[in-house]
Write a protein that holds these residues in place. Structure first.
Motif, PDB file in Angstrom:
ATOM      1  N   GLU A 169     -51.416  52.088  22.171  1.00  0.00           N
ATOM      2  CA  GLU A 169     -50.691  52.766  21.098  1.00  0.00           C
ATOM      3  C   GLU A 169     -51.366  54.074  20.688  1.00  0.00           C
ATOM      4  O   GLU A 169     -50.732  54.983  20.168  1.00  0.00           O
ATOM      5  CB  GLU A 169     -50.575  51.867  19.862  1.00  0.00           C
ATOM      6  CG  GLU A 169     -49.715  50.641  20.066  1.00  0.00           C
ATOM      7  CD  GLU A 169     -50.479  49.489  20.718  1.00  0.00           C
ATOM      8  OE1 GLU A 169     -51.728  49.519  20.719  1.00  0.00           O
ATOM      9  OE2 GLU A 169     -49.822  48.591  21.235  1.00  0.00           O
ATOM     10  N   PHE A 170     -52.666  54.185  20.898  1.00  0.00           N
ATOM     11  CA  PHE A 170     -53.400  55.393  20.531  1.00  0.00           C
ATOM     12  C   PHE A 170     -53.304  56.392  21.669  1.00  0.00           C
ATOM     13  O   PHE A 170     -54.212  56.558  22.462  1.00  0.00           O
ATOM     14  CB  PHE A 170     -54.855  55.053  20.192  1.00  0.00           C
ATOM     15  CG  PHE A 170     -54.980  54.239  18.942  1.00  0.00           C
ATOM     16  CD1 PHE A 170     -55.118  54.857  17.714  1.00  0.00           C
ATOM     17  CD2 PHE A 170     -54.926  52.861  18.989  1.00  0.00           C
ATOM     18  CE1 PHE A 170     -55.212  54.112  16.555  1.00  0.00           C
ATOM     19  CE2 PHE A 170     -55.016  52.101  17.832  1.00  0.00           C
ATOM     20  CZ  PHE A 170     -55.155  52.726  16.614  1.00  0.00           C
ATOM     21  N   ASP A 173     -52.141  56.983  16.799  1.00  0.00           N
ATOM     22  CA  ASP A 173     -50.905  56.312  17.199  1.00  0.00           C
ATOM     23  C   ASP A 173     -49.725  57.113  16.649  1.00  0.00           C
ATOM     24  O   ASP A 173     -49.914  58.189  16.066  1.00  0.00           O
ATOM     25  CB  ASP A 173     -50.895  54.854  16.731  1.00  0.00           C
ATOM     26  CG  ASP A 173     -50.915  54.690  15.216  1.00  0.00           C
ATOM     27  OD1 ASP A 173     -50.724  55.677  14.475  1.00  0.00           O
ATOM     28  OD2 ASP A 173     -51.127  53.553  14.762  1.00  0.00           O
TER      29      ASP A 173
END
Length: 96
Positions: free
Chosen positions: A18-19, A75
């Motif tokens: 997600e990052f 994110d």
């Protein structure tokens, strides 16, 4: 003043997928290296970890940015980390 200069060192982290949003202040917008940085211009740039993967036939390292002052990895909501230094450094964020 009497302390010796700090040696060079590196860090590597594995973050959740997600990052993937990257923002940095340094040379860009394309990847730059010590021996390939004259074409880069200092600025604030935005990209994603996926976009940092180079289309090399035999990939080794990719997505590096020299003369970086700070870099954030976040994110979609803007949650993440920011790294910076009073000295310039090289940084790369990519999805293997």
């Amino acid at each position: 003043d009497k302390m010796p200069e700090m040696p060079c060192f590196g860090l590597a982290w594995k973050l959740p997928v997600e990052f993937s949003k990257i923002t940095w202040y340094g040379k860009g917008p394309e990847e730059t290296y010590v021996d390939r940085c004259e074409g880069g211009k200092i600025g604030v740039y935005h990209t994603t970890a996926e976009a940092e993967i180079s289309g090399y036939l035999i990939p080794q390292e990719c997505g590096n940015h020299v003369e970086t002052r700070w870099v954030t990895v976040t994110d979609a909501n803007g949650t993440g980390i920011r790294l910076g230094s009073i000295r310039v450094f090289g940084a790369s964020v990519y999805m293997p």
